[in-house]
Design a protein around this motif. Structure first.
Motif, PDB file in Angstrom:
ATOM      1  N   MET A  34       0.865  -1.175   0.000  1.00  0.00           N
ATOM      2  CA  MET A  34       0.000   0.000   0.000  1.00  0.00           C
ATOM      3  C   MET A  34       0.901   1.224   0.000  1.00  0.00           C
ATOM      4  O   MET A  34       1.806   1.334   0.831  1.00  0.00           O
ATOM      5  N   GLY A  35       0.642   2.133  -0.912  1.00  0.00           N
ATOM      6  CA  GLY A  35       1.514   3.294  -1.048  1.00  0.00           C
ATOM      7  C   GLY A  35       0.760   4.602  -0.984  1.00  0.00           C
ATOM      8  O   GLY A  35      -0.447   4.661  -1.229  1.00  0.00           O
ATOM      9  N   TRP A  36       1.497   5.630  -0.645  1.00  0.00           N
ATOM     10  CA  TRP A  36       1.010   7.012  -0.727  1.00  0.00           C
ATOM     11  C   TRP A  36       1.878   7.746  -1.741  1.00  0.00           C
ATOM     12  O   TRP A  36       3.109   7.678  -1.690  1.00  0.00           O
ATOM     13  N   PHE A  37       1.203   8.427  -2.644  1.00  0.00           N
ATOM     14  CA  PHE A  37       1.858   9.248  -3.656  1.00  0.00           C
ATOM     15  C   PHE A  37       1.297  10.654  -3.558  1.00  0.00           C
ATOM     16  O   PHE A  37       0.271  10.875  -2.913  1.00  0.00           O
ATOM     17  N   ARG A  38       1.948  11.607  -4.209  1.00  0.00           N
ATOM     18  CA  ARG A  38       1.415  12.966  -4.235  1.00  0.00           C
ATOM     19  C   ARG A  38       1.688  13.602  -5.587  1.00  0.00           C
ATOM     20  O   ARG A  38       2.632  13.237  -6.288  1.00  0.00           O
ATOM     21  N   GLN A  39       0.811  14.548  -5.915  1.00  0.00           N
ATOM     22  CA  GLN A  39       0.963  15.260  -7.181  1.00  0.00           C
ATOM     23  C   GLN A  39       0.637  16.723  -6.971  1.00  0.00           C
ATOM     24  O   GLN A  39      -0.497  17.071  -6.606  1.00  0.00           O
ATOM     25  N   ALA A  40       1.632  17.555  -7.190  1.00  0.00           N
ATOM     26  CA  ALA A  40       1.452  18.996  -7.100  1.00  0.00           C
ATOM     27  C   ALA A  40       1.098  19.540  -8.485  1.00  0.00           C
ATOM     28  O   ALA A  40       1.409  18.910  -9.503  1.00  0.00           O
ATOM     29  N   PRO A  41       0.460  20.712  -8.552  1.00  0.00           N
ATOM     30  CA  PRO A  41       0.081  21.277  -9.855  1.00  0.00           C
ATOM     31  C   PRO A  41       1.290  21.434 -10.773  1.00  0.00           C
ATOM     32  O   PRO A  41       2.328  21.970 -10.371  1.00  0.00           O
ATOM     33  N   GLY A  42       1.152  20.927 -11.983  1.00  0.00           N
ATOM     34  CA  GLY A  42       2.209  21.056 -12.971  1.00  0.00           C
ATOM     35  C   GLY A  42       3.378  20.108 -12.784  1.00  0.00           C
ATOM     36  O   GLY A  42       4.371  20.196 -13.513  1.00  0.00           O
ATOM     37  N   LYS A  43       3.267  19.212 -11.827  1.00  0.00           N
ATOM     38  CA  LYS A  43       4.363  18.279 -11.566  1.00  0.00           C
ATOM     39  C   LYS A  43       3.893  16.840 -11.734  1.00  0.00           C
ATOM     40  O   LYS A  43       2.706  16.552 -11.699  1.00  0.00           O
ATOM     41  N   GLU A  44       4.852  15.948 -11.885  1.00  0.00           N
ATOM     42  CA  GLU A  44       4.524  14.531 -12.019  1.00  0.00           C
ATOM     43  C   GLU A  44       4.169  13.945 -10.652  1.00  0.00           C
ATOM     44  O   GLU A  44       4.615  14.432  -9.608  1.00  0.00           O
TER      45      GLU A  44
END
Length: 123
Positions: A34-44
């Motif tokens: 189980m993972g947590w990822f994140r995505q900021a505006p304009g970024k991968e």
């Protein structure tokens, strides 16, 4: 059908804390990561942390190690992310994900995804 639902996002000042929770359903998760990822505006989308569901062994990205803690609760089928000492650069949509097999930090290796929860850190 595996379903993942995140909760716990919000707005916090720099230095503050938030706890995210991922409620997982649809099967038992032994043998899963189980993972947590994140995505900021304009970024991968980027890896934040993950946990081997069977052993409870955690893994972290270098940028969050020492500040974030991932854990899982077998009885509740939840995977939580405790985030301390938050920085403005932690601002992003945080997504929970699951895959069969061992922990991998690669986004495309995860089969199941939640909708995400917004975390905003003000300076």
């Amino acid at each position: 059908q595996v379903q993942l639902v995140e909760s716990g996002g919000g707005l916090v000042q720099a230095g503050g804390s938030l706890r995210l929770s991922c409620a997982a359903s649809g099967r038992t998760f032994n043998g899963y990561a189980m993972g947590w990822f994140r995505q900021a505006p304009g970024k991968e989308r980027e890896f934040v942390a993950a946990i081997d569901w069977s052993s409870g062994t955690p893994y972290y990205a270098g940028s969050v190690k020492g500040r974030f803690t991932i854990s899982r609760d077998n009885a509740k089928n939840t995977a939580d992310l405790q985030m301390n000492s938050l920085k403005p650069e932690d601002t992003a949509v945080y997504l929970c994900a699951a895959r069969r097999g061992w922990v991998i930090a690669t986004v495309t290796s995860y089969e199941y995804w939640g909708q995400g929860t917004q975390v905003s850190v003000s300076s």
